[in-house]
Design a protein around this motif. Structure first.
Motif, PDB file in Angstrom:
ATOM      1  N   THR A  79       0.826  -1.205   0.000  1.00 39.75           N
ATOM      2  CA  THR A  79       0.000   0.000   0.000  1.00 39.75           C
ATOM      3  C   THR A  79       0.858   1.252   0.000  1.00 39.75           C
ATOM      4  N   ASN A  80       0.150   2.403  -0.219  1.00 37.41           N
ATOM      5  CA  ASN A  80       0.833   3.698  -0.362  1.00 37.41           C
ATOM      6  C   ASN A  80       0.964   4.541   0.925  1.00 37.41           C
ATOM      7  N   PRO A  81       0.083   4.571   1.880  1.00 38.24           N
ATOM      8  CA  PRO A  81      -0.884   3.556   2.297  1.00 38.24           C
ATOM      9  C   PRO A  81      -2.329   3.771   1.839  1.00 38.24           C
ATOM     10  N   THR A  82      -2.715   4.976   1.372  1.00 40.35           N
ATOM     11  CA  THR A  82      -4.137   5.223   1.082  1.00 40.35           C
ATOM     12  C   THR A  82      -4.440   5.348  -0.405  1.00 40.35           C
ATOM     13  N   ALA A  93      -2.888   0.505  -3.909  1.00 36.18           N
ATOM     14  CA  ALA A  93      -2.838  -0.828  -3.303  1.00 36.18           C
ATOM     15  C   ALA A  93      -2.586  -1.829  -4.418  1.00 36.18           C
ATOM     16  N   ARG A 130      -7.911  -3.147   0.013  1.00 34.91           N
ATOM     17  CA  ARG A 130      -7.434  -3.267   1.399  1.00 34.91           C
ATOM     18  C   ARG A 130      -8.478  -3.935   2.283  1.00 34.91           C
ATOM     19  N   LEU A 171      -1.110  -6.572   4.968  1.00 32.36           N
ATOM     20  CA  LEU A 171      -0.888  -5.308   4.272  1.00 32.36           C
ATOM     21  C   LEU A 171       0.480  -4.782   4.654  1.00 32.36           C
ATOM     22  N   GLU A 190       3.049  -1.513   4.076  1.00 33.78           N
ATOM     23  CA  GLU A 190       3.176  -0.151   3.551  1.00 33.78           C
ATOM     24  C   GLU A 190       4.571   0.052   2.960  1.00 33.78           C
ATOM     25  N   ASN A 191       4.593   0.447   1.678  1.00 39.50           N
ATOM     26  CA  ASN A 191       5.846   0.754   0.994  1.00 39.50           C
ATOM     27  C   ASN A 191       5.488   1.692  -0.155  1.00 39.50           C
ATOM     28  N   LYS A 192       5.559   2.980   0.127  1.00 40.93           N
ATOM     29  CA  LYS A 192       5.087   3.960  -0.856  1.00 40.93           C
ATOM     30  C   LYS A 192       5.794   3.858  -2.207  1.00 40.93           C
TER      31      LYS A 192
END
Length: 362
Positions: free
Chosen positions: A273-276, A279, A307, A317, A319-321
């Motif tokens: 995720t980017n997180p928002t 995905a 998500r 999940l 997070e790794n932009k």
């Protein structure tokens, strides 16, 4: 003042015909064709071939007639077989002499027609059309612009023939006067020379006129199949379908693809995720895959749905932009991760596997 193209609103047929319109016209037998060109070329070919083979034809025929008349006394008219045999012999000789000439003329005529129209087989045009028997329509055709053009061409032909004959006779009139002092045997050759010379000159002029007629027929044909801009738009609509229907089909296709994609999310090993905003769902099976594969991806609202589906299915999940953005932009659904992203994806999967192993030990 604003300038308006009134032809757009009047439905004027100002546009060149589309390929589809040309195919329809061809199926109906509408092509650019000049019957004058075919007849002129066949006539000129026949005259030239007859001029080339005329002396041989004449000598052969005269010898045959001389032989027939010389042996006429020995033919028993009471015996039908002898009379028929003599007739068959003369007919075979005639066909043998004229057959190649007629064959060459037919080939030239067929080739000229083929060169103008190309291959055409339209059996529906052989069916009788009773509308052609309408006398009113017949008068309209006679007194139309095309009818006047045809009458003008016929009149021009008569004038040309008259001029050519007059010019030719003026050139040989002195020789004609001298024929009264020559032997009768020289008359056929002299008259034949004049006739063939006239025929060839007239034939050449007719071919030139016929070529101009062909250009005129092409112009009239192109004019007759012109289309209005509204007709072109309607043709495009018919070929491509209604825009609203196409839009609805595309929407249904996208919705179906999205449903299939969401059904694959529970099968993922991890969702990056980017997180928002982004995905991306990844799956890796060492027994069937050479590299991890993107099985689902989305942005904004679609990312939120991915998500939620992953949480419900227990998919971790991560997070790794940078990785989420790169996977979303560079990798299509159903394709494997490129080599330049192997390291980052491997680190994420390794972290997921470590987390999974730790849960199993507990």
């Amino acid at each position: 003042m604003l300038a308006f193209d009134l032809q757009r609103f009047a439905g004027e047929k100002t546009e060149r015909a589309t390929p589809q319109r040309r195919r329809e016209a061809r199926r109906e037998g509408q092509v650019a064709r000049s019957a004058e060109l075919t007849s002129a070329l066949t006539m000129l070919t026949g005259v030239i071939l007859l001029r080339m083979t005329g002396p041989k034809f004449w000598d052969t025929w005269m010898n045959a007639m001389t032989k027939s008349f010389s042996s006429a006394g020995s033919v028993d008219l009471a015996k039908q077989g002898q009379v028929l045999g003599l007739m068959h012999q003369n007919l075979r000789l005639m066909f043998g002499l004229l057959g190649p000439l007629f064959g060459a003329v037919m080939v030239v005529g067929a080739a000229t027609g083929f060169a103008q129209t190309g291959p055409m087989f339209l059996p529906n045009l052989l069916l009788p059309k009773f509308s052609r028997l309408n006398p009113i329509e017949g008068f309209k055709r006679i007194f139309s612009v095309r009818g006047l053009v045809e009458a003008g061409k016929s009149l021009l032909k008569l004038v040309i023939v008259g001029v050519v004959v007059y010019a030719a006779t003026q050139g040989v009139i002195d020789k004609v006067v001298m024929l009264t002092q020559t032997q009768v045997q020289t008359l056929p050759a002299f008259v034949g020379q004049i006739v063939f010379k006239l025929a060839i000159e007239i034939g050449i002029l007719f071919v030139l006129l016929a070529f101009l007629d062909y250009l005129f027929q092409r112009f009239e044909f192109e004019k007759s199949i012109r289309m209005s801009r509204e007709e072109i738009k309607q043709e495009h609509r018919n070929q491509e379908g209604d825009p609203l229907i196409r839009s609805q089909l595309r929407q249904r296709g996208r919705a179906l693809a999205m449903r299939r994609m969401m059904q694959d999310v529970p099968k993922a090993d991890v969702v990056v995720t980017n997180p928002t905003h982004f995905a991306v769902a990844l799956r890796y099976d060492a027994s069937t895959m050479t590299a991890p594969q993107v099985i689902a991806k989305g942005q904004d609202e679609m990312a939120r749905r991915i998500r939620e589906t992953a949480r419900q299915a227990g998919v971790p999940l991560m997070e790794n932009k940078p990785l989420a953005q790169a996977l979303y932009r560079e990798v299509e659904i159903g394709t494997e991760v490129p080599a330049e992203l192997f390291r980052a994806v491997a680190e994420v999967l390794a972290a997921v596997y470590r987390l999974r192993d730790g849960r199993v030990r507990r």
